[in-house]
Design a protein around this motif. Structure first.
Motif, PDB file in Angstrom:
ATOM      1  N   GLU A  12       0.835  -1.203   0.000  1.00 53.50           N
ATOM      2  CA  GLU A  12       0.000   0.000   0.000  1.00 53.50           C
ATOM      3  C   GLU A  12       0.874   1.259   0.000  1.00 53.50           C
ATOM      4  O   GLU A  12       0.621   2.209  -0.737  1.00 53.50           O
ATOM      5  N   PHE A  13       1.905   1.269   0.810  1.00 57.04           N
ATOM      6  CA  PHE A  13       2.817   2.405   0.913  1.00 57.04           C
ATOM      7  C   PHE A  13       3.499   2.657  -0.431  1.00 57.04           C
ATOM      8  O   PHE A  13       3.556   3.791  -0.914  1.00 57.04           O
ATOM      9  N   LYS A  15       2.467   1.696  -3.425  1.00 57.41           N
ATOM     10  CA  LYS A  15       1.464   2.110  -4.413  1.00 57.41           C
ATOM     11  C   LYS A  15       1.130   3.590  -4.245  1.00 57.41           C
ATOM     12  O   LYS A  15       1.061   4.337  -5.221  1.00 57.41           O
ATOM     13  N   LEU A  16       0.941   4.033  -3.011  1.00 52.18           N
ATOM     14  CA  LEU A  16       0.616   5.446  -2.769  1.00 52.18           C
ATOM     15  C   LEU A  16       1.776   6.361  -3.144  1.00 52.18           C
ATOM     16  O   LEU A  16       1.572   7.429  -3.728  1.00 52.18           O
ATOM     17  N   LEU A  17       3.001   5.962  -2.827  1.00 53.96           N
ATOM     18  CA  LEU A  17       4.161   6.784  -3.190  1.00 53.96           C
ATOM     19  C   LEU A  17       4.330   6.860  -4.702  1.00 53.96           C
ATOM     20  O   LEU A  17       4.694   7.910  -5.235  1.00 53.96           O
ATOM     21  N   ASN A  19       1.934   6.776  -6.871  1.00 50.68           N
ATOM     22  CA  ASN A  19       0.848   7.602  -7.412  1.00 50.68           C
ATOM     23  C   ASN A  19       0.893   9.041  -6.910  1.00 50.68           C
ATOM     24  O   ASN A  19       0.098   9.870  -7.347  1.00 50.68           O
ATOM     25  N   LEU A  20       1.779   9.331  -6.000  1.00 48.59           N
ATOM     26  CA  LEU A  20       1.865  10.670  -5.424  1.00 48.59           C
ATOM     27  C   LEU A  20       2.750  11.534  -6.322  1.00 48.59           C
ATOM     28  O   LEU A  20       3.956  11.501  -6.252  1.00 48.59           O
ATOM     29  N   HIS A  23       1.319  15.895  -5.218  1.00 46.29           N
ATOM     30  CA  HIS A  23      -0.005  16.288  -4.731  1.00 46.29           C
ATOM     31  C   HIS A  23       0.156  17.150  -3.497  1.00 46.29           C
ATOM     32  O   HIS A  23       1.031  16.938  -2.687  1.00 46.29           O
ATOM     33  N   LEU A  28      -4.289  12.937   1.828  1.00 45.25           N
ATOM     34  CA  LEU A  28      -3.502  11.862   1.231  1.00 45.25           C
ATOM     35  C   LEU A  28      -2.146  11.769   1.910  1.00 45.25           C
ATOM     36  O   LEU A  28      -1.671  10.671   2.235  1.00 45.25           O
ATOM     37  N   TYR A  31      -2.588  10.243   5.281  1.00 45.74           N
ATOM     38  CA  TYR A  31      -2.847   8.805   5.140  1.00 45.74           C
ATOM     39  C   TYR A  31      -1.540   8.060   4.903  1.00 45.74           C
ATOM     40  O   TYR A  31      -1.278   7.016   5.517  1.00 45.74           O
ATOM     41  N   ILE A  32      -0.707   8.620   4.026  1.00 46.93           N
ATOM     42  CA  ILE A  32       0.603   7.996   3.752  1.00 46.93           C
ATOM     43  C   ILE A  32       1.451   7.983   5.014  1.00 46.93           C
ATOM     44  O   ILE A  32       2.100   6.985   5.335  1.00 46.93           O
TER      45      ILE A  32
END
Length: 163
Positions: A12-13, A15-17, A19-20, A23, A28, A31-32
Motif C-alpha cells: 500500500e505504501f 502504491k501510494l508513493l 501515485n503521489l 499532490h 492523502l 494517510y501515507i
C-alpha cells in the motif's frame, strides 16, 4: 490501518508513493504518514521477534554444546569401564559371566593392520586420491577485476541488520 500485515502495508505504501505526483492533498499525505507509522511499528515488532528467535537459537546451541560434552563424557566413561572389565577378564582368564539380566563375554576382534613405518610399504599398497574443488575466492577476485568467468556471476545481496 493497524489490521494490515507488514506485507500489505508495504504494498500500500509503495502504491501510494508511486501515485503521489507532487499532490498537495493534505489528507492523502496524512494517510501515507499513517501507513508509514504502521509499517515502522510492525517492522520493529518483527525485528523484536527475530531477536527473540535468534536468542532462543543461541540458547539451544549452548544447551546442545553442553549435552554433546556430557554425552562424550558418558561415552568415555563407558569405554573406560569396558576396558577395565576386559583387562580384568583377561587377567583372571574369565571368558563369560552371566545372570538372568545380562551376559558378559570376552571375544577376539577381527584382525587389523597396524602401520609401523609407512615409508617402508611397497608402492603396490599405496593408492592416490585426487579431489577437485572450485576456488570461489579466486573466481570472486577475477570477477571483481572485471574478468569474465564462464558459468559464474558476482551477486550482491542485501540483508536485514538488527541490533
Amino acid at each position: 490501518m493497524s489490521k494490515l500485515t507488514l506485507y500489505e502495508l508495504s504494498n500500500e505504501f509503495k502504491k501510494l508513493l508511486d501515485n503521489l505526483e507532487d499532490h498537495e492533498d493534505v489528507e492523502l499525505i496524512e494517510y501515507i504518514e499513517g501507513i508509514e507509522a504502521s509499517f515502522n511499528e510492525k517492522s520493529i515488532n518483527v525485528g523484536k521477534i527475530i531477536n527473540e528467535i535468534e536468542d532462543l537459537c543461541e540458547r539451544i546451541r549452548e544447551k546442545e554444546k553442553t549435552n554433546a560434552l556430557r554425552r562424550q563424557s558418558l561415552k568415555n566413561k563407558a569405554l573406560s569401564l569396558r576396558n577395565y572389565l576386559r583387562e580384568n577378564f583377561e587377567k583372571t582368564g574369565t571368558s563369560k559371566v552371566e545372570d538372568e539380566d545380562i551376559s558378559i563375554s570376552i571375544q577376539k576382534n577381527p584382525a587389523k593392520v597396524n602401520i609401523i613405518d609407512e615409508s617402508l610399504i611397497p608402492q603396490k599398497f599405496i593408492s592416490t586420491k585426487t579431489v577437485e574443488s572450485t576456488d570461489k575466492k579466486a573466481i570472486k577476485e577475477s570477477l571483481q577485476n572485471n574478468e569474465e568467468v564462464p558459468g559464474c556471476e558476482l551477486v550482491q545481496e542485501k540483508r536485514i541488520n538488527i541490533k
